[in-house]
Design an enzyme around this catalytic site. Structure first.
Site, PDB file in Angstrom:
ATOM      1  N   GLU A   1     -15.855  55.089  30.923  1.00  0.00           N
ATOM      2  CA  GLU A   1     -14.582  54.375  30.984  1.00  0.00           C
ATOM      3  C   GLU A   1     -13.703  55.017  32.046  1.00  0.00           C
ATOM      4  O   GLU A   1     -13.732  56.224  32.253  1.00  0.00           O
ATOM      5  CB  GLU A   1     -13.857  54.418  29.627  1.00  0.00           C
ATOM      6  CG  GLU A   1     -14.463  53.471  28.620  1.00  0.00           C
ATOM      7  CD  GLU A   1     -13.518  53.115  27.461  1.00  0.00           C
ATOM      8  OE1 GLU A   1     -12.336  53.529  27.486  1.00  0.00           O
ATOM      9  OE2 GLU A   1     -13.972  52.429  26.537  1.00  0.00           O
TER      10      GLU A   1
ATOM     11  N   HIS B   1     -13.596  48.699  29.724  1.00  0.00           N
ATOM     12  CA  HIS B   1     -14.399  48.649  28.495  1.00  0.00           C
ATOM     13  C   HIS B   1     -15.809  48.188  28.857  1.00  0.00           C
ATOM     14  O   HIS B   1     -15.973  47.329  29.717  1.00  0.00           O
ATOM     15  CB  HIS B   1     -13.839  47.605  27.524  1.00  0.00           C
ATOM     16  CG  HIS B   1     -12.823  48.128  26.577  1.00  0.00           C
ATOM     17  ND1 HIS B   1     -12.421  47.417  25.470  1.00  0.00           N
ATOM     18  CD2 HIS B   1     -12.120  49.282  26.550  1.00  0.00           C
ATOM     19  CE1 HIS B   1     -11.510  48.114  24.814  1.00  0.00           C
ATOM     20  NE2 HIS B   1     -11.294  49.247  25.447  1.00  0.00           N
TER      21      HIS B   1
ATOM     22  N   HIS C   1      -7.461  50.280  31.712  1.00  0.00           N
ATOM     23  CA  HIS C   1      -8.706  51.021  31.532  1.00  0.00           C
ATOM     24  C   HIS C   1      -9.861  50.039  31.363  1.00  0.00           C
ATOM     25  O   HIS C   1      -9.634  48.857  31.143  1.00  0.00           O
ATOM     26  CB  HIS C   1      -8.632  52.030  30.381  1.00  0.00           C
ATOM     27  CG  HIS C   1      -8.554  51.433  29.011  1.00  0.00           C
ATOM     28  ND1 HIS C   1      -7.374  51.004  28.457  1.00  0.00           N
ATOM     29  CD2 HIS C   1      -9.503  51.184  28.085  1.00  0.00           C
ATOM     30  CE1 HIS C   1      -7.612  50.533  27.239  1.00  0.00           C
ATOM     31  NE2 HIS C   1      -8.902  50.621  26.986  1.00  0.00           N
TER      32      HIS C   1
HETATM   33 ZN   LIG Z   1      -9.823  50.574  25.175  1.00  0.00          ZN
END
Ligand SMILES: [Zn+2]
Length: 158
Positions: free
Chosen positions: A38, A102, A100
């Protein structure tokens, strides 16, 4: 991902524009294979009335810890960039939110994400809701969340 540049609330009272370089940063960090990690950073831009223009997404720093299902952001580095942009732009470019990745096709926030976003929203000193973006393999999830945990999910405008 260029078709993902414009987002709006259902009533279209708030629009969010993501500039090309922001989408390019997202595209570079898409988690294509299960083992990739990530990534994330902060979103910087301008407020235009009730609309937002996102002009920069910071990239993971060497101080961030990256794991396949978790991204731990070390706030200091990203905060320094935000402070710098604010100064250099005469106070027009500011911190507006977080992004962010995923490892999902169409990403949905986890319970951990929601708690973190709410906490970050409460830390903002301009009283605005946090803009939160999750970058999936086949699309983005974009939402506003305020310090009371109220969420407003945005949809892509084509
Ligand atoms: Zn997340």
């Amino acid at each position: 991902m260029l078709s993902l540049s414009d987002w709006g609330t259902t009533d279209r009272r708030t629009l969010v524009h993501l500039e090309r370089c922001v989408l390019e940063v997202f595209a570079r960090h898409v988690q294509l294979i299960g083992s990739s990690r990530e990534s994330g950073g902060i979103l910087l831009g301008r407020v235009r009335g009730s609309n937002l223009e996102i002009i920069e997404a910071t990239v993971p720093s060497r101080f961030d810890e990256r794991f396949p299902f978790l991204f731990i952001r070390k706030a200091r580095q990203h905060r320094q960039i935000a402070d710098e942009r604010w100064r250099c732009s005469g106070g027009t470019v500011r911190y507006l939110g977080e992004w962010h990745t995923h490892p999902e096709e169409l990403p949905q926030p986890s319970s951990v994400d929601l708690v973190e976003w709410r906490t970050l929203s409460a830390k903002r000193n301009d009283g605005r809701p946090l803009l939160a973006v999750i970058v999936g393999r086949a699309g983005l999830h974009v939402e506003f969340i305020n310090d009371a945990g109220q969420r407003l999910v945005l949809e892509s405008i084509r």
